[in-house]
Design an enzyme around this catalytic site. Structure first.
Site, PDB file in Angstrom:
ATOM      1  N   HIS A   1      42.471  27.972  24.153  1.00 20.50           N
ATOM      2  CA  HIS A   1      42.000  28.631  25.368  1.00 20.50           C
ATOM      3  C   HIS A   1      42.260  27.814  26.634  1.00 20.50           C
ATOM      4  O   HIS A   1      42.792  28.319  27.616  1.00 20.50           O
ATOM      5  CB  HIS A   1      40.504  28.944  25.262  1.00 20.50           C
ATOM      6  CG  HIS A   1      40.000  29.678  26.468  1.00 20.50           C
ATOM      7  ND1 HIS A   1      40.341  30.988  26.720  1.00 20.50           N
ATOM      8  CD2 HIS A   1      39.226  29.276  27.516  1.00 20.50           C
ATOM      9  CE1 HIS A   1      39.783  31.367  27.858  1.00 20.50           C
ATOM     10  NE2 HIS A   1      39.112  30.341  28.365  1.00 20.50           N
TER      11      HIS A   1
ATOM     12  N   ASP B   1      42.428  36.083  28.327  1.00 22.53           N
ATOM     13  CA  ASP B   1      41.062  36.539  28.627  1.00 22.53           C
ATOM     14  C   ASP B   1      41.019  38.055  28.807  1.00 22.53           C
ATOM     15  O   ASP B   1      41.860  38.627  29.498  1.00 22.53           O
ATOM     16  CB  ASP B   1      40.563  35.905  29.932  1.00 22.53           C
ATOM     17  CG  ASP B   1      40.653  34.388  29.960  1.00 22.53           C
ATOM     18  OD1 ASP B   1      41.581  33.833  29.351  1.00 22.53           O
ATOM     19  OD2 ASP B   1      39.801  33.765  30.609  1.00 22.53           O
TER      20      ASP B   1
ATOM     21  N   HIS C   1      42.521  31.140  30.213  1.00 21.62           N
ATOM     22  CA  HIS C   1      41.491  30.414  30.990  1.00 21.62           C
ATOM     23  C   HIS C   1      41.610  30.540  32.509  1.00 21.62           C
ATOM     24  O   HIS C   1      40.681  30.214  33.217  1.00 21.62           O
ATOM     25  CB  HIS C   1      41.555  28.934  30.565  1.00 21.62           C
ATOM     26  CG  HIS C   1      40.399  28.077  30.975  1.00 21.62           C
ATOM     27  ND1 HIS C   1      39.080  28.488  30.949  1.00 21.62           N
ATOM     28  CD2 HIS C   1      40.355  26.785  31.416  1.00 21.62           C
ATOM     29  CE1 HIS C   1      38.290  27.488  31.331  1.00 21.62           C
ATOM     30  NE2 HIS C   1      39.045  26.451  31.626  1.00 21.62           N
TER      31      HIS C   1
ATOM     32  N   ARG D   1      37.905  22.894  38.757  1.00 23.96           N
ATOM     33  CA  ARG D   1      36.739  23.745  38.516  1.00 23.96           C
ATOM     34  C   ARG D   1      35.470  22.936  38.302  1.00 23.96           C
ATOM     35  O   ARG D   1      34.392  23.493  38.122  1.00 23.96           O
ATOM     36  CB  ARG D   1      36.986  24.721  37.371  1.00 23.96           C
ATOM     37  CG  ARG D   1      37.375  24.139  36.058  1.00 23.96           C
ATOM     38  CD  ARG D   1      37.462  25.224  34.978  1.00 23.96           C
ATOM     39  NE  ARG D   1      38.791  25.794  34.808  1.00 23.96           N
ATOM     40  CZ  ARG D   1      39.043  27.105  34.741  1.00 23.96           C
ATOM     41  NH1 ARG D   1      38.065  27.963  34.833  1.00 23.96           N
ATOM     42  NH2 ARG D   1      40.270  27.547  34.571  1.00 23.96           N
TER      43      ARG D   1
ATOM     44  N   ASP E   1      31.588  38.323  28.994  1.00 26.85           N
ATOM     45  CA  ASP E   1      31.100  37.877  30.312  1.00 26.85           C
ATOM     46  C   ASP E   1      31.916  38.508  31.438  1.00 26.85           C
ATOM     47  O   ASP E   1      33.076  38.859  31.289  1.00 26.85           O
ATOM     48  CB  ASP E   1      31.123  36.357  30.467  1.00 26.85           C
ATOM     49  CG  ASP E   1      29.965  35.664  29.745  1.00 26.85           C
ATOM     50  OD1 ASP E   1      28.951  36.330  29.476  1.00 26.85           O
ATOM     51  OD2 ASP E   1      30.081  34.463  29.459  1.00 26.85           O
ATOM     52  N   ARG E   2      31.263  38.592  32.590  1.00 26.24           N
ATOM     53  CA  ARG E   2      31.812  39.129  33.832  1.00 26.24           C
ATOM     54  C   ARG E   2      32.006  40.646  33.778  1.00 26.24           C
ATOM     55  O   ARG E   2      31.310  41.368  34.453  1.00 26.24           O
ATOM     56  CB  ARG E   2      33.107  38.413  34.228  1.00 26.24           C
ATOM     57  CG  ARG E   2      32.894  36.946  34.578  1.00 26.24           C
ATOM     58  CD  ARG E   2      34.129  36.357  35.223  1.00 26.24           C
ATOM     59  NE  ARG E   2      33.942  34.968  35.596  1.00 26.24           N
ATOM     60  CZ  ARG E   2      33.427  34.539  36.740  1.00 26.24           C
ATOM     61  NH1 ARG E   2      33.013  35.428  37.627  1.00 26.24           N
ATOM     62  NH2 ARG E   2      33.302  33.259  37.000  1.00 26.24           N
TER      63      ARG E   2
ATOM     64  N   HIS F   1      37.521  39.428  29.093  1.00 26.44           N
ATOM     65  CA  HIS F   1      36.310  39.414  29.927  1.00 26.44           C
ATOM     66  C   HIS F   1      35.608  40.766  30.097  1.00 26.44           C
ATOM     67  O   HIS F   1      35.348  41.211  31.215  1.00 26.44           O
ATOM     68  CB  HIS F   1      36.640  38.854  31.312  1.00 26.44           C
ATOM     69  CG  HIS F   1      36.572  37.355  31.362  1.00 26.44           C
ATOM     70  ND1 HIS F   1      35.442  36.649  31.013  1.00 26.44           N
ATOM     71  CD2 HIS F   1      37.496  36.431  31.720  1.00 26.44           C
ATOM     72  CE1 HIS F   1      35.668  35.351  31.160  1.00 26.44           C
ATOM     73  NE2 HIS F   1      36.912  35.182  31.568  1.00 26.44           N
TER      74      HIS F   1
ATOM     75  N   ASN G   1      35.848  29.273  26.534  1.00 27.71           N
ATOM     76  CA  ASN G   1      34.681  28.607  27.131  1.00 27.71           C
ATOM     77  C   ASN G   1      33.548  29.589  27.426  1.00 27.71           C
ATOM     78  O   ASN G   1      32.411  29.171  27.655  1.00 27.71           O
ATOM     79  CB  ASN G   1      35.071  27.841  28.409  1.00 27.71           C
ATOM     80  CG  ASN G   1      35.494  28.754  29.541  1.00 27.71           C
ATOM     81  OD1 ASN G   1      36.420  29.556  29.381  1.00 27.71           O
ATOM     82  ND2 ASN G   1      34.853  28.648  30.677  1.00 27.71           N
ATOM     83  N   HIS G   2      33.841  30.902  27.401  1.00 30.73           N
ATOM     84  CA  HIS G   2      32.770  31.896  27.597  1.00 30.73           C
ATOM     85  C   HIS G   2      32.167  32.378  26.280  1.00 30.73           C
ATOM     86  O   HIS G   2      31.249  33.188  26.297  1.00 30.73           O
ATOM     87  CB  HIS G   2      33.273  33.084  28.422  1.00 30.73           C
ATOM     88  CG  HIS G   2      33.208  32.828  29.894  1.00 30.73           C
ATOM     89  ND1 HIS G   2      32.137  33.201  30.683  1.00 30.73           N
ATOM     90  CD2 HIS G   2      34.068  32.196  30.719  1.00 30.73           C
ATOM     91  CE1 HIS G   2      32.355  32.833  31.933  1.00 30.73           C
ATOM     92  NE2 HIS G   2      33.527  32.216  31.983  1.00 30.73           N
TER      93      HIS G   2
ATOM     94  N   ASP H   1      37.466  34.060  25.624  1.00 28.88           N
ATOM     95  CA  ASP H   1      36.896  34.762  26.794  1.00 28.88           C
ATOM     96  C   ASP H   1      36.998  36.277  26.648  1.00 28.88           C
ATOM     97  O   ASP H   1      37.532  36.980  27.507  1.00 28.88           O
ATOM     98  CB  ASP H   1      37.536  34.269  28.101  1.00 28.88           C
ATOM     99  CG  ASP H   1      36.976  32.923  28.536  1.00 28.88           C
ATOM    100  OD1 ASP H   1      36.339  32.247  27.706  1.00 28.88           O
ATOM    101  OD2 ASP H   1      37.162  32.542  29.706  1.00 28.88           O
TER     102      ASP H   1
END
Length: 477
Positions: A330, A220, A407, A380, A252-253, A222, A281-282, A249
């Site tokens: 991922h 990731d 992840h 999660r 995002d964030r 991100h 997943n993002h 990923d």
């Protein structure tokens, strides 16, 4: 019920100290010890729930909130925690129910009223989007006449003709470092070109590492653009002989998700058979709406840019097989032992654009390893967890040395688990400016040995993570 003993309170206080130091895992350990001493104190559970939220263990946070509510049905903090955790995993209806309860029990809580109103809007928006969903919607690229589209006169960067060039990428990267944007025409051009490229790739890309070549596997990133630049500095820039695989990923964030996505896409355009991207997943619409990428695309470019990115994300491969030895995806493994690499090869990723709540695609993007054998519920709250026996069986059945996945934050940037057969790599150091973790990447040469590099976060301009995220999520950071 009685009061907690002094030693349990002392453990809770140690948990609070660890929490203040942003040692979320340490805090969870202390709160757990306090609960072991005395399991009828709701604050032990609500505190552990908050630490679990920081660890993105939203399913565990919900279980803790449930327990606190069982002990004290009027515990407002427990409803707060449960609503926050449900928001994070996009269970907006459940979150709304809890915000309504908080407002009822604490009518003067202005923050809760605001969160309730925001969540209500999200529930209504989701219902509206579902109602207007069209099975075969036209591409967002339809009607875009790139050939005749003018470049804004204020744009002072390199020109992009039909083919990507290294000079253009270097100029674009410098612009991003300087806080400048790319001309919208070129943004459209890059996304559409990459979408066309990845649509032709199989669901599981299979690559070998030739003599004199190497591939770097990154987890990731991100939206942490300046850390991505550091990865290229440490691992070498992408080239014909220096391949890269980014394992989902990208966005995002972090608040430079557009810059990361465009940089990775530009390199994919330049080196289509040497630069690889797996979906995470993002790279999905519902996550992008909550965690910032949609808002960032709109703020920096426009809504059409987000729609094109969304379309391109849904075309990305879901896995890469390196040298027939390493299965890179991922999330992780499956709910059914019968699933094989052949099932992944045959998976039609174009059937559904978004991963949904069940099925192979969801599991590939969302699952996590656990230390216990067998399978368990996800910490999660989405997907599941798989144990070392599941990994061993999958690797043996498919003649693999290991699976490589991302992840999850790992404090050292990577972790080798399940007897060496499950490797997690995470490449966003000091994740969200708060986790103090290292980042890592893995280099693989023609001998197929794994070489790990750890690295620290580098400074970045003063823009906070989640600057473009939904307000409800911003409040949890």
């Amino acid at each position: 019920m009685g009061n907690p003993p002094a030693d349990a309170i002392e453990l809770k206080n140690k948990g609070n100290e660890a929490f203040k130091k942003q040692d979320w895992a340490g805090a969870v350990a202390f709160y757990t010890q306090a609960i072991d001493k005395f399991d009828q104190e709701p604050s032990f559970y609500t505190n552990r729930a908050q630490a679990n939220i920081k660890l993105e263990s939203y399913g565990l946070a919900i279980i803790d909130a449930d327990k606190a509510i069982e002990i004290d049905p009027n515990n407002v903090k427990a409803y707060y925690r449960r609503a926050s955790a449900n928001t994070a995993i996009l269970h907006h209806r459940e979150a709304l129910r809890d915000w309504k309860l908080v407002v009822k029990k604490a009518p003067n809580d202005a923050t809760a009223k605001l969160r309730m109103a925001e969540t209500d809007k999200v529930v209504k928006r989701d219902a509206f989007l579902k109602a207007i969903e069209v099975e075969d919607a036209p591409s967002a690229a339809e009607g875009l006449d790139l050939e005749h589209m003018a470049v804004d006169p204020s744009y002072d960067g390199a020109k992009l003709e039909k083919e990507m060039t290294l000079e253009f990428i270097e100029d674009m990267i410098q612009r991003f470092k300087d806080g400048k944007k790319l001309a919208r025409k070129y943004v459209f051009q890059i996304i559409i070109s990459v979408m066309d490229l990845v649509k032709k790739e199989p669901t599981m890309v299979e690559v070998d590492v030739e003599e004199g070549h190497q591939i770097t596997v990154c987890g990731d990133t991100h939206g942490q653009f300046f850390d991505l630049m550091n990865i290229f500095k440490l691992a070498g820039n992408p080239s014909e002989k220096n391949s890269f695989l980014f394992n989902g990923d990208f966005v995002d964030r972090g608040s430079w998700s557009c810059e990361i996505a465009l940089t990775l896409y530009a390199y994919k355009m330049l080196y289509p058979t040497k630069f690889f991207l797996n979906r995470g997943n993002h790279e999905t619409d519902d996550m992008n709406r909550m965690y910032g990428f949609e808002g960032e695309c709109r703020a920096k470019y426009n809504d059409r840019v987000f729609k094109l990115f969304s379309e391109s994300f849904s075309a990305l491969p879901l896995a890469t097989l390196i040298g027939g030895k390493y299965f890179v995806l991922h999330g992780g493994l499956f709910s059914d032992d019968k699933v094989s690499l052949d099932d992944v090869r045959k998976l039609d990723r174009f059937k559904q654009r978004q991963p949904g709540q069940a099925g192979l695609m969801m599991e590939m993007l969302w699952t996590d390893p656990q230390t216990e054998p067998g399978r368990g519920p996800s910490k999660r709250g989405v997907g599941l967890q798989f144990g070392p026996d599941i990994t061993k069986r999958f690797c043996e059945d498919n003649k693999l040395e290991a699976i490589i996945r991302s992840h999850e934050v790992r404090m050292e940037g990577y972790e080798v688990e399940h007897g060496g057969r499950c490797i997690t790599v995470f490449s966003a150091p000091n994740y969200c400016d708060s986790t103090n973790n290292k980042g890592a990447f893995i280099k693989i040469g023609p001998d197929y040995k794994l070489n790990f590099t750890k690295f620290d976060a580098v400074p970045h301009p003063n823009i906070k993570p989640m600057a473009y995220a939904s307000n409800g999520i911003q409040g949890m950071i």
